[in-house]
Design an enzyme around this catalytic site. Structure first.
Site, PDB file in Angstrom:
ATOM      1  N   ILE A  95       0.852  -1.193   0.000  1.00 59.66           N
ATOM      2  CA  ILE A  95       0.000   0.000   0.000  1.00 59.66           C
ATOM      3  C   ILE A  95       0.886   1.241   0.000  1.00 59.66           C
ATOM      4  O   ILE A  95       1.810   1.368   0.822  1.00 59.66           O
ATOM      5  CB  ILE A  95      -0.922   0.028   1.230  1.00 59.66           C
ATOM      6  CG1 ILE A  95      -1.821  -1.219   1.236  1.00 59.66           C
ATOM      7  CG2 ILE A  95      -1.791   1.282   1.221  1.00 59.66           C
ATOM      8  CD1 ILE A  95      -2.597  -1.408   2.520  1.00 59.66           C
ATOM      9  N   CYS A  96       0.590   2.149  -0.914  1.00 57.80           N
ATOM     10  CA  CYS A  96       1.327   3.410  -0.975  1.00 57.80           C
ATOM     11  C   CYS A  96       0.397   4.553  -0.581  1.00 57.80           C
ATOM     12  O   CYS A  96      -0.569   4.862  -1.291  1.00 57.80           O
ATOM     13  CB  CYS A  96       1.879   3.635  -2.394  1.00 57.80           C
ATOM     14  SG  CYS A  96       2.792   5.190  -2.566  1.00 57.80           S
ATOM     15  N   VAL A  97       0.654   5.125   0.575  1.00 59.21           N
ATOM     16  CA  VAL A  97      -0.125   6.263   1.055  1.00 59.21           C
ATOM     17  C   VAL A  97       0.810   7.132   1.884  1.00 59.21           C
ATOM     18  O   VAL A  97       1.728   6.632   2.558  1.00 59.21           O
ATOM     19  CB  VAL A  97      -1.343   5.797   1.879  1.00 59.21           C
ATOM     20  CG1 VAL A  97      -0.924   5.052   3.139  1.00 59.21           C
ATOM     21  CG2 VAL A  97      -2.264   6.958   2.223  1.00 59.21           C
TER      22      VAL A  97
END
Length: 272
Positions: A95-97
């Site tokens: 997950i890229c956040v």
């Protein structure tokens, strides 16, 4: 597994235990957390797809991996359920956040991280896409992006379970059981009453009643016959005596004998 916990400082383990207990007692909307008590370094969560998105009616499992220097460094987030999303790597589910990258702050708790990940399903950020196909499709043709996302949701996501509050479901079940018990008892009573009312007379009771009635008739007939035979010639037969007057029936022979004597005297007097 205990060795994993030992890699985290005691104060961090204590804080995690407190957070996890709070998440279990008051979970965020659409998020259910699970953890292995022997390994606080991996936190699992099931996230409900938000309504109005291509992920609706699906449940997506993810995990947060806490490093040995947590909370000074952010946890790493991964989706374990395959999902078509610009900010989720198609190969390993990373997950890229920003919250898990440059915007991380040691004061942020697990609750905040999980809520941000769920919000990512509502509003993706194609500018920092790990899935380039999904990011480009989102910008160029949202309908096509939504169609792909729904296909992934239907094929890979888990189905949501009915939602109940612990206290409410316990009280509702108790009330339901009580109502069902009362209804069952009432139904049983009604069925019993209907069965009793519908039952024919017992053969034994019928034969007993007939025998009793027959005995009474025989006794009445015998008494009538006795009165007719012992009566004076030409006199009318005495009426039948009810069965209940047993004493009167027993005294009839004596009364008839006295009457015979009186009649004999009357005849003698006539001859004189």
């Amino acid at each position: 597994m205990q060795a994993t916990n030992e890699n985290l400082p005691p104060n961090v383990i204590k804080q995690l235990a407190k957070e996890l207990k709070n998440l279990d007692e008051t979970p965020p909307e659409g998020i259910k957390v699970g953890v292995n008590d022997d390994d606080f370094s991996t936190i699992f969560a099931d996230i409900d797809g938000p309504a109005g998105t291509p992920y609706e009616n699906g449940v997506f499992r993810m995990k947060l991996i806490l490093g040995h220097d947590f909370p000074h460094s952010p946890p790493a987030g991964y989706f374990l359920t395959k999902i078509f999303h610009p900010n989720v790597a198609p190969k390993n589910g990373e997950i890229c956040v920003n919250t898990l990258k440059k915007d991380w702050n040691p004061s942020l708790g697990l609750r905040h991280v999980l809520v941000v990940v769920r919000c990512l399903l509502i509003e993706p950020f194609p500018g920092s896409a790990l899935n380039e196909q999904a990011g480009k499709m989102l910008l160029d043709n949202y309908d096509e992006y939504a169609r792909h996302a729904r296909i992934y949701t239907d094929c890979h996501a888990m189905k949501p379970r009915p939602k109940f509050k612990n206290g409410a479901i316990s009280e509702s079940t108790t009330a339901l059981n009580v109502d069902q018990t009362n209804t069952s008892v009432l139904s049983a009573d009604q069925k019993s009453g209907a069965t009793v009312a519908a039952l024919p007379p017992s053969p034994l009771a019928t034969s007993t009643n007939a025998a009793a009635k027959g005995g009474q008739d025989q006794l009445a007939n015998a008494a009538t016959s006795t009165m007719t035979e012992t009566g004076v010639s030409g006199s009318t037969t005495l009426p039948s005596v009810p069965i209940t007057q047993k004493k009167e029936i027993v005294g009839l022979p004596k009364q008839n004998a006295d009457k015979k004597k009186i009649d004999a005297r009357k005849k003698s007097l006539k001859r004189l």
